[in-house]
Write an enzyme that holds these catalytic residues in place. Structure first.
Site, PDB file in Angstrom:
ATOM      1  N   GLY A  84       0.816  -1.196   0.000  1.00 25.72           N
ATOM      2  CA  GLY A  84       0.000   0.000   0.000  1.00 25.72           C
ATOM      3  C   GLY A  84       0.852   1.250   0.000  1.00 25.72           C
ATOM      4  N   PHE A  85       0.463   2.221   0.806  1.00 24.47           N
ATOM      5  CA  PHE A  85       1.118   3.524   0.848  1.00 24.47           C
ATOM      6  C   PHE A  85       2.333   3.474   1.772  1.00 24.47           C
ATOM      7  CE2 PHE A  85       1.127   7.977   2.602  1.00 24.47           C
ATOM      8  CZ  PHE A  85       1.547   8.597   1.439  1.00 24.47           C
ATOM      9  N   LEU A  86       3.500   3.811   1.232  1.00 24.82           N
ATOM     10  CA  LEU A  86       4.758   3.890   1.977  1.00 24.82           C
ATOM     11  C   LEU A  86       5.007   2.659   2.855  1.00 24.82           C
ATOM     12  CD1 LEU A  86       4.762   7.646   3.060  1.00 24.82           C
ATOM     13  CD2 LEU A  86       6.109   6.591   1.250  1.00 24.82           C
ATOM     14  N   THR A 100      -0.081   0.572   4.572  1.00 19.44           N
ATOM     15  CA  THR A 100      -1.304   1.353   4.775  1.00 19.44           C
ATOM     16  C   THR A 100      -2.127   1.353   3.494  1.00 19.44           C
ATOM     17  OG1 THR A 100      -0.284   2.799   6.425  1.00 19.44           O
ATOM     18  CG2 THR A 100      -2.199   3.673   5.261  1.00 19.44           C
TER      19      THR A 100
END
Length: 417
Positions: free
Chosen positions: A109-111, A128
């Site tokens: 996901g994100f970072l 995330t």
């Protein structure tokens, strides 16, 4: 999901599913008309795989997609994390460093912050996602993957979205030495470290910590952090109760800035932490307490006066058995310490003697080394989207792996040496 060596099944599946049989035949015919040497010189690895897949389709060969397994991990397997310039959906490339080829990919996901067990037995990341891809309700989670199938073996949700989303910082997420616990950092509403039981596949609790950063585990129940005053905090925790926190001496003044991404060997208990000017602090954590070793200088006084400084994203690497430090350097203005470097210095960690200075031949953002007897030096160019693989002794570039996503930044290896 593991990928075949040349991606042919995936290309075949895509071409058939999209009804592009005619295009495939045309591609095969075009490839046959071009001189082989000229075609190979101009095409990328992906284009070569597509050309081979199209030729197989034209010949009526093996047009059914297959799901393959990756080879068992070894000391030369390397993971390249592509945060894709803060994209909501990301990838981690699984690479055979010896062969110089992608053998699989893991979605994130994100970072995401990736980690890998020292024995190579699993890969994990804290990540995330959002309910509407790039917006909506946020969910933080830890995911664990099998290193052969690359399929998830655990998916652990983290309550109240606690992850620190600032960048792909190694050592903001860590594994304890026994590989049973994952620790992650929370910045807001107050500094804390989250504890995730990987064996039980469950989030356990948050540990309140001082205003300190990074997580360097030394035991199943102990880790160190770096604090704003220039000391290290030792955090001992149990299954419940308040963690016991003690501070070491201050080992650097507040105006002597350390880079964001140190190198840490859990097996050696060695923390290697350069400053913006190339002074390298080393801390021996192997006893469970912090022993500060004499600092060494990566650059000469004349080089520093001429504007030489460390630079990159993941700038430093450490080889445990050889006791060597690898640091990216270049001539740059002050405060340009996150820009790519064209050169690398190799130091004897014990004496500080410079053993080599290599021209990398590319703008390099991140480095790491395999932990085997004759190590490979991994050099990642975010701009080129390419992992360059060098002989760590001679500096010779041996091979490269290109087309690594959108903006690859972080290199992760297992200490299987």
């Amino acid at each position: 999901m593991a990928l075949p060596p040349n991606f042919m099944p995936l290309f075949r599946a895509s071409l058939i599913g999209l009804g592009l049989g005619c295009s495939a035949l045309a591609l095969a015919a075009s490839a046959q008309d071009a001189p082989e040497a000229e075609t190979q010189a101009q095409e990328t690895q992906g284009q070569a795989a597509a050309r081979a897949a199209a030729a197989d389709l034209a010949a009526g060969q093996d047009d059914e997609p297959r799901i393959l397994e990756a080879p068992a991990p070894d000391a030369r397997r390397v993971y390249v994390n592509d945060p894709a310039h803060f994209a909501a959906v990301t990838q981690q490339f699984v690479i055979d460093g010896e062969a110089g080829r992608v053998i699989g990919m893991i979605d994130g996901g994100f970072l995401p912050n990736p980690v890998v067990a020292d024995d190579g037995s699993f890969i994990a990341h804290a990540s995330t996602v959002f309910s509407r891809i790039a917006r909506g309700e946020r969910t933080d989670y830890v995911e664990v993957f099998d290193p052969v199938t690359l399929l998830p073996t655990a998916d652990i949700e983290l309550p109240d979205a606690p992850r620190f989303l600032v960048g792909t910082y190694p050592w903001m997420t860590s594994l304890t030495p026994d590989g049973k616990t994952l620790l992650f950092y929370q910045f807001s509403p107050a500094p804390a470290v989250g504890v995730v039981d990987l064996e039980g596949k469950a989030f356990k609790r948050m540990l309140d910590v001082p205003d300190c950063y990074h997580i360097f585990p030394t035991a199943p129940d102990t880790f160190f952090m770096h604090c704003r005053d220039g000391s290290l905090a030792k955090v001992a925790f149990g299954t419940e109760g308040t963690p016991e926190i003690t501070h070491t001496e201050v080992f650097h003044p507040e105006d002597e800035f350390l880079i964001n991404h140190p190198a840490y060997s859990q097996k050696a208990g060695r923390l290697v932490w350069p400053t913006y000017t190339g002074k390298i602090h080393q801390i021996d954590l192997s006893s469970g307490d912090a022993k500060f070793l004499p600092a060494v200088e990566a650059l000469t006084e004349a080089e520093r006066a001429d504007g030489w400084r460390p630079g990159g994203w993941q700038q430093v690497a450490y080889h445990r058995a050889l006791d060597r430090i690898y640091l990216l350097v270049d001539q740059r203005d002050e405060w340009r310490h996150k820009t790519a470097s064209r050169l690398l210095v190799v130091l004897d960690a014990k004496t500080g003697e410079r053993l080599a200075k290599f021209e990398m031949g590319h703008e390099i953002d991140s480095i790491n080394v395999s932990q085997d007897e004759k190590p490979l030096l991994y050099a990642l160019s975010t701009g080129d989207k390419t992992l360059y693989i060098h002989d760590a002794e001679s500096g010779e570039e041996l091979r490269s792996v290109n087309q690594l996503g959108h903006g690859p930044q972080v290199i992760t290896t297992a200490d299987m040496g």
